[in-house]
Each structure stands twice: as structure tokens, then as C-alpha cells.
Design a protein around this motif. Structure first.
Motif, short mmCIF file in Angstrom:
data_model
loop_
_atom_site.label_atom_id
_atom_site.label_comp_id
_atom_site.label_asym_id
_atom_site.label_seq_id
_atom_site.Cartn_x
_atom_site.Cartn_y
_atom_site.Cartn_z
N GLN A 187 0.72 -1.20 -0.11
CA GLN A 187 -0.05 -0.16 -0.06
C GLN A 187 0.70 1.33 -0.03
OE1 GLN A 187 -2.65 -1.09 3.19
NE2 GLN A 187 -4.15 -0.79 1.89
N GLU A 188 1.94 1.12 0.54
CA GLU A 188 2.96 2.12 0.55
C GLU A 188 3.45 2.63 -1.06
OE1 GLU A 188 6.11 1.38 3.03
OE2 GLU A 188 5.03 1.64 5.06
N PHE A 189 3.84 1.59 -1.62
CA PHE A 189 3.97 1.79 -3.14
C PHE A 189 2.89 2.24 -3.81
CE2 PHE A 189 7.50 -1.58 -2.30
CZ PHE A 189 8.57 -0.63 -2.70
N ILE A 190 1.61 1.70 -3.56
CA ILE A 190 0.45 2.27 -4.34
C ILE A 190 0.30 3.52 -4.07
CG2 ILE A 190 -1.91 2.03 -4.42
CD1 ILE A 190 -1.43 -0.89 -3.85
N ALA A 191 0.50 4.14 -2.87
CA ALA A 191 0.13 5.54 -2.24
C ALA A 191 1.17 6.43 -3.18
CB ALA A 191 0.31 5.64 -0.82
N ALA A 192 2.28 5.85 -3.16
CA ALA A 192 3.40 6.50 -3.87
C ALA A 192 3.42 6.71 -5.13
CB ALA A 192 4.74 6.13 -3.35
N GLY A 193 2.46 6.10 -6.03
CA GLY A 193 2.47 6.16 -7.20
C GLY A 193 2.98 5.16 -8.24
N ASP A 194 3.70 4.19 -7.55
CA ASP A 194 4.41 3.11 -8.27
C ASP A 194 3.54 2.12 -8.84
OD1 ASP A 194 7.41 3.53 -7.70
OD2 ASP A 194 6.54 3.75 -5.85
N SER A 195 2.13 1.82 -8.42
CA SER A 195 1.31 0.85 -9.15
C SER A 195 -0.05 1.04 -8.58
CB SER A 195 1.83 -0.63 -8.28
OG SER A 195 1.04 -1.51 -8.79
N TYR A 196 -0.97 0.55 -9.39
CA TYR A 196 -2.44 0.48 -8.94
C TYR A 196 -2.94 -0.44 -8.15
CZ TYR A 196 -2.34 3.92 -13.02
OH TYR A 196 -2.02 4.75 -13.91
N GLU A 197 -2.47 -1.68 -8.23
CA GLU A 197 -2.63 -2.97 -7.61
C GLU A 197 -1.54 -3.51 -7.52
OE1 GLU A 197 -5.66 -6.78 -8.65
OE2 GLU A 197 -6.09 -4.66 -9.12
N LEU A 198 -1.15 -4.58 -6.51
CA LEU A 198 -0.10 -5.41 -6.32
C LEU A 198 -0.68 -6.69 -5.97
CD1 LEU A 198 2.49 -3.31 -4.69
CD2 LEU A 198 2.74 -4.35 -7.15
N CYS A 199 -0.51 -7.98 -6.56
CA CYS A 199 -0.91 -9.16 -6.44
C CYS A 199 0.22 -10.07 -5.50
CB CYS A 199 -1.48 -10.02 -7.63
SG CYS A 199 -2.45 -9.29 -8.59
N LEU A 200 -0.07 -9.66 -4.21
CA LEU A 200 0.80 -10.27 -3.50
C LEU A 200 0.52 -11.68 -2.93
CD1 LEU A 200 3.12 -9.57 -0.89
CD2 LEU A 200 1.22 -9.17 0.41
N THR A 201 1.70 -12.57 -2.78
CA THR A 201 1.55 -14.04 -2.39
C THR A 201 2.57 -14.49 -1.35
OG1 THR A 201 3.06 -14.87 -4.34
CG2 THR A 201 0.90 -14.34 -4.93
N ASP A 202 2.34 -15.58 -0.90
CA ASP A 202 3.21 -16.06 -0.02
C ASP A 202 3.25 -17.66 -0.34
OD1 ASP A 202 5.18 -16.39 1.96
OD2 ASP A 202 4.41 -14.61 3.20
N GLN A 203 4.17 -18.25 0.45
CA GLN A 203 4.28 -19.84 0.06
C GLN A 203 4.20 -20.45 1.59
OE1 GLN A 203 6.89 -21.55 -2.53
NE2 GLN A 203 6.49 -20.18 -4.09
N THR A 204 3.50 -21.66 1.70
CA THR A 204 3.65 -22.40 2.69
C THR A 204 4.63 -23.88 2.40
OG1 THR A 204 1.46 -22.00 3.67
CG2 THR A 204 2.22 -24.24 4.09
#
Length: 677
Positions: free
Chosen positions: A346-363
Motif C-alpha cells: 500500500q505504501e508503493f501504491i500510495a506513492a504512485g508506483d502501482s495501482y494494484e499489487l498481487c501479493l503472494t506467500d508460500q507454505t
């Protein structure tokens, strides 16, 4: 006036050559701008449309087709070396060119499922398997009408199938062949890609030489033969020019096997189409395989799901049994760490770097070895990799990890469920239109994906179905109407719409202006355990002129231009992927977030996004300390499984909500280990 941001990759140019105060030099400004636009298109392999009146249209520019670029690459190679192959056709070039097709259709006994067919043909224990199953074909789901709900595809004879493997960043791809007419040959040959313009040019060349000729009457089935396999997320990153550094392995990122024998199940009519591609130089036993397979399928009996555990193989008898010091270990993402990553997005989005980031993690799941893997597999496919010791978690660390109640208890003296049993359990728990089971190229994939990535027909009609917006079924959300109220809110719709624009852009780069449309927007569909919001974006490939068919566009052009899947990246795609690499600490997603599917010899293709899945690599093992009956300690190797899960982060997201969505998606694949434990 020109503006450049001091830190971000943003540029702006404003001028008014059409203004009333502009002198005649304004015309030159427009001419210069247009000339530079055409130059950029040519340098970036874009086609500029020439009209009959001599005018040129830059706004309809599309990428050059793979076949066009292939011809240019071969011509350049001929000028440099005299000939691309010096007139010689090596073994992999000769195999299967200009094939013919034949098939036998039989009625399947009532109640027979895809898993029954796989087991009847003895493929459930094979070390090379490809099964693409529409496991929800008979289930009540609003999605089944417009996705691959009718057919399932089972590849056969893969031990004698040509296989193509490519590791992202290499200058070459490798062709492999294990057997010919039942005899072990173990052929392997590297092919340098300069003469093909890259990996996708090589694939296009193989497809072109092995396509079924036009004018031949063929059955209207989704697959008659051709390439089947997987493409990793990392290959998609490479396709958009994101450099990957310090990869600790040499596993294939593109793994495709050329299928000449297959079984297509028609769930609607209860039919099995046993089919094969053949050429005069591969005729060994005529249609004997096809006839014998058809006879076996007609007498196949149905297995019931409650027999799943009883089908487990008995463990081999040993003089001593060994009990490892740790049972099957499951390491899920840490709650606080994942929420912190959401805030970073959300910090990157607020700074204008992206509109949406599809974050993932692994188990990560480690457990005693299950499937028998040939000892040569590790050496054949991948560079040696150091095997770390399995980490031991303290009680406090285990409590911090979510879903700890799903950890099963298992010892090595207990029969370990095979990957095929994991797949059967997952498909019974989560029927999906794009389920798949693969053992190929040193990888094992168990998937119940609900999301189509791309499909295309022989007439050049393409369709993509980005899926964004998920709500789990529960007592309070049990109907489609209830799910629509939850999903049709600004946050969920924004997630979907931003990816829709990205997908439209990907299609436009091949199909061109005026040939892309949104046919179904923000539609909520019902699946076995969740409701999902999807949008359907369709495109039409340009129709080649009669003298330009060798440069035509195919579905492979769209596939190569659209990776990685937009629903797994964010928007804009490249910048979002760069940020996600940083946020996810350059941890590879591997098969997760990639695609699985096929390219048929008729020009059709169908690819799904690899989500709701678990995967394993044969060369990834950990060593744990075990204890024999006499009290002595001994080391034991465990296999490692991975499950990826995540969600799209926007400025309207909450860390708690994104964490909950990630664990919701994780729960289904993870629970199979508890169900079989």
C-alpha cells in the motif's frame, strides 16, 4: 514543456502545435513526433499498418508474429553461417512431422470417473503423467456452462514422447526422448535459440511443422494431440524483461511434452475418445494400442471416494522400522509478517508506483518420501543443490503460525500417501474446471484451479478470464445472491477492473485495435467451496492474406505476449512485478502463478492459471533425524511440497482482510495433508 520525476520512472511532455499562436514550424513538430513513433514501433517489433491510399496507421500497431520473427531469424542465420542446419535434419526435427490422425470412440460404463481411467491405464504410478481434468463437470456450479466443464484430457505414452525443456536465461533449450518402440534410448540434445528468435520461436517452429493440414475432416474435440505441459511464473517475468539473478537450480521453466497418444473424456455424452497421431516412420504396431486401450476402458469399473484410503500401497517390509524425530512439518506464513507486506504494498501504491499489487506467500510442507523417483532424475534435470536440515519450530513459533491445526501426525512406518492420492483427495474436496495432475520435468503438480488464463480456437478467437474477488462459502454466505452483495463493492470491483484493463492491453498487442472486447464484466460464479468474480475478455487474431499465411498470428503469440498472468501480478504489469520481487524477497513462485495447458495440432489451445495447487520438485529434499527401534539415530530424507496463496492489494485493502483471504485460499490445498494423515 517537459517534466521528469526525480525518482520514479515517470515522464511527461506537453505541447500545442495546433494552437492558433503556433507558427508553421508546428507542422514539423507533429511530423517529427509521428516519425519517432514509427521508429519506436519498428525497433520494438510492432507492425505499422499501410493503407491502400499510401497512409500509415501507427495506432493499430501490433507485435510481429512469432512466425514472422522466426523467418527473419532463420534468414539472418543463413546469411551468417550459410545455412541454419547445413541441410541436416536431426532426430528431434524428424519426429512426428506432418502427422495423420485416427481415433476410436467408446461408451464409458456408468459412474466411471477420470481417476478410474487413469488407474485402469496404469498411469497413477507413472513418473511422467499429464492429466487435465474438468472435475466439476457433474457438480452443481454456475461456472460450468462457459468453461472447460465438458472435457478432460489424459496424455498417454509419455515415456516415448518428445519433451522440450527450457531454463529461463539459457541460450539453449533441450530436447529429450526416453524410449522408442519400448527400447531405452535416453536421447538428449541442446538446441541453441539464436536461429529461432528465442524459446517461443522454437515452439512456434515445432507447432508449424507438426500441425494437421487444412481441409482434413477432424472431430470437434478440444485436443487431438500436440504440446502439453507447464510454464513457470519466472518464465513470464523473463518475457517482460525482468532479469532473474542467482537462481540456485537449473529446473525447467518451460516444460512441454509432445503428446501423440491421448484419451479425451466427454462428460456430457459419457464417451471416451482414444486417439493418436502417427506418421509412416512411427508405425510400429498399427492401431493396436488404440484398440486395446478402448477395450480396457469399456470394461473399466468405477471406484468410490470412500475407498481412497484403502487404495494406499502397503509399505515395503524392512528389518527395522524408523520413526523420525519430527512428523510431517508445515510452515505457513507468519501473520504479522504477511500483514506488514500488505502495508508495504500500500505504501508503493500510495506513492504512485502501482495501482494494484498481487501479493503472494508460500507454505512449505516436508514429509517422508512418497512417490518412487528414479535415482537419475535429480542428475538428469537439475544442477546439484545442497540439502538443508529441516528447521525445528518452538512451541511459541508454532502457535504464531496460522492453520497449525491442519498439521497431520505421521511417521515413516505409516504408508505415505502418493501424489496421485493427494490429487484425488483435492479434486474430491474442491471440484474445479481446470484441475490438473502433472509429473513432468522433475516436477509434480497437484492443482484444483478455478481460473482459465487463455483459450483460443483454430479460427483465431481468443478468450481470457481474469479472476479477482473471492468469498468463501459459509453459513452466512451460501447463495449466489449473498455473494454478489459482498463482491460488488468498490474494493473488489476495482481489483477486477484493473486486471481487466491489463488483459485488454495484452490482447490488443497481438489482436490490434477494434479486435478486443469485454463480453462479460464482473460476473460472480459459484464453485464448490467459494464464490469468484470473473470478467471475460475476448479478441480476434488478424486474418492473414493469402500470400502472408506463413507470417500469420496464432494463439501461441497471445500466450507469449500475456505471461505472466495479469491476475497474479498487478497493474501496470512490469513495474508491479519488479515491486513484488522486492516485497517477496526474490523468493521464486515457480509453478505457482504460472500456467498449465495444451497447444493442439489443430491450432486450438487452453491454459489455466496455476492456483489452488501444491507442487514439488524431485531434487528438493531435506534431511531429518530419525530413530530406529533399537534407539539409534539415523538420517532420513523428506520431500518438500509448496503451496502458494495470496490476493490483490489495493489502496482500499486492509492488512487483516488480505491476510484472511490468503489463508482462505491456502486452506483447501493444505487440508489434503490432514485428510490423508
Amino acid at each position: 514543456m517537459g517534466v521528469k520525476h526525480m525518482r520514479k520512472p515517470f515522464w511527461g511532455l506537453q505541447y500545442h502545435p495546433e494552437s492558433v499562436c503556433t507558427e508553421r514550424e508546428g507542422n514539423k513538430v507533429i511530423e517529427h513526433w509521428f516519425r519517432e513513433t514509427l521508429r519506436w514501433n519498428e525497433e520494438n517489433a510492432r507492425v505499422v499498418v499501410d493503407l491502400e491510399n499510401g497512409e500509415r496507421l501507427a495506432h493499430q500497431a501490433t507485435k510481429l508474429s512469432l512466425l514472422s520473427r522466426l523467418q527473419v531469424a532463420v534468414a539472418d542465420d543463413d546469411q551468417t553461417t550459410g545455412s541454419a542446419t547445413d541441410g541436416k535434419r536431426i532426430w528431434w526435427e524428424r519426429m512426428g512431422t506432418r502427422p495423420e490422425y485416427r481415433s476410436v470412440t467408446v461408451n464409458l460404463p456408468h459412474g466411471v470417473q477420470v481417476s478410474d481411467v487413469v488407474e485402469e491405464l496404469g498411469m497413477d504410478g507413472a513418473d511422467k503423467v499429464v492429466v487435465l481434468e474438468s472435475a466439476n463437470a457433474a457438480a452443481t456450479a454456475s461456472a460450468r456452462a462457459d468453461v472447460r466443464g465438458r472435457y478432460s484430457i489424459i496424455a498417454a505414452g509419455l515415456e516415448e514422447a518428445l519433451r522440450l525443456e527450457y531454463h529461463t536465461g539459457d541460450e539453449y533449450a533441450t530436447f529429450k526422448l526416453q524410449k522408442v518402440n519400448g527400447l531405452q534410448v535416453g536421447l538428449s540434445e541442446r538446441v541453441f535459440l539464436d536461429s529461432y528468435g528465442g524459446i517461443w520461436g522454437l515452439v512456434a517452429s515445432i507447432q508449424e511443422k507438426r500441425s494437421l493440414g487444412n481441409g482434413v475432416e477432424l472431430p470437434d474435440l478440444p485436443f487431438l494431440g500436440g504440446f502439453m505441459g507447464f510454464i513457470t511464473y519466472e518464465q513470464g517475468l523473463s518475457d517482460i524483461d525482468i532479469h532473474l539473478e542467482n537462481r540456485p537450480h537449473h529446473r525447467p521453466d518451460v516444460c512441454l511434452t509432445w503428446v501423440t497418444r491421448s484419451v479425451v473424456i466427454d462428460h456430457t455424452l459419457g464417451l471416451a475418445h482414444v486417439q493418436e497421431l502417427y506418421t509412416s516412420d512411427t508405425e510400429f504396431d498399427g492401431d493396436a494400442w488404440m484398440r486395446s486401450t478402448a477395450d480396457r476402458l469399456e470394461s473399466t469399473s468405477a471406484h468410490h471416494q470412500h475407498q481412497l484410503l484403502n487404495d494406499m500401497p502397503s509399505p515395503a517390509k524392512k528389518a527395522k522400522t524408523r520413526r523420525p524425530s519430527t512428523s510431517t512439518s508445515i510452515q505457513t506464513p507468519l501473520t504479522k509478517e504477511y500483514e506488514a507486506k500488505v502495508k508495504t504494498c500500500q505504501e508503493f501504491i500510495a506513492a504512485g508506483d502501482s495501482y494494484e499489487l498481487c501479493l503472494t506467500d508460500q507454505t512449505k510442507i516436508t514429509r517422508p518420501l512418497s512417490d518412487i523417483v528414479p535415482s537419475t532424475t535429480h542428475q538428469e534435470h537439475h544442477a546439484p543443490q545442497q540439502r538443508p536440515t529441516s528447521p525445528t519450530l518452538t512451541r511459541k513459533q508454532q502457535q504464531r503460525r496460522s492453520s497449525s491445526s491442519l498439521v497431520p501426525t505421521m511417521t515413516s512406518s505409516t504408508p505415505v500417501p502418493s501424489s496421485w492420492q493427494l490429487y484425488k483427495t483435492l479434486r474430491s474436496r474442491q471440484p474445479a474446471p481446470f484441475a490438473s495432475y502433472l509429473r513432468l520435468g522433475g516436477a509434480t503438480l497437484v492443482s484444483a484451479s478455478p481460473e482459465r488464463f487463455l483459450t483460443y480456437d483454430r479460427h483465431g478467437r481468443c478468450s481470457m478470464r481474469p479472476m479477482k474477488g473471492t468469498v468463501r462459502k459459509s453459513e452466512t454466505v451460501s447463495t449466489l445472491e449473498q455473494a454478489e452483495k459482498i463482491l460488488h463493492i468498490p474494493k473488489e470491483e476495482a481489483e477486477n477492473l484493473m486486471i481487466v484493463d491489463l488483459v485488454r492491453h495484452d490482447l490488443h498487442s497481438i489482436c490490434g485495435a477494434g479486435n478486443v472486447e469485454v463480453s462479460d464484466l464482473l460476473k460472480v460464479e459459484e464453485y464448490q467451496s467459494v464464490f469468484q468474480m470473473i470478467t471475460v475478455v475476448e479478441g480476434q487474431l488478424p486474418t492473414p492474406s493469402s500470400d502472408d499465411k506463413k507470417k500469420r498470428y496464432t494463439g501461441l503469440d497471445v500466450l507469449a505476449a500475456s505471461l505472466p498472468p495479469g491476475s497474479m501480478t498487478g497493474a501496470p504489469k512490469k513495474r508491479s512485478c519488479e515491486l513484488l520481487q522486492q516485497i517477496e524477497q526474490h523468493r521464486e513462485r515457480s509453478l505457482y502463478s504460472g500456467v498449465v495447458g495444451y497447444m493442439c495440432v489443430t491450432g486450438r489451445g487452453d491454459w489455466s492459471v496455476t492456483i489452488r495447487s501444491l507442487f514439488r520438485w524431485d531434487d528438493e529434499r531435506v534431511t531429518v533425524q530419525g530413530q530406529e527401534e533399537d534407539g539409534k539415530t539415523a538420517e532420513e530424507e523428506h520431500e518438500v511440497w509448496h503451496i502458494g496463496a495470496g490476493g490483490a492489494v489495493t489502496i482500499l485493502s486492509t492488512p487483516e482482510g488480505e491476510r484472511e483471504e490468503m489463508f482462505t485460499k491456502l486452506a483447501g490445498p493444505l487440508r489434503v495433508f490432514a485428510d490423508l494423515g
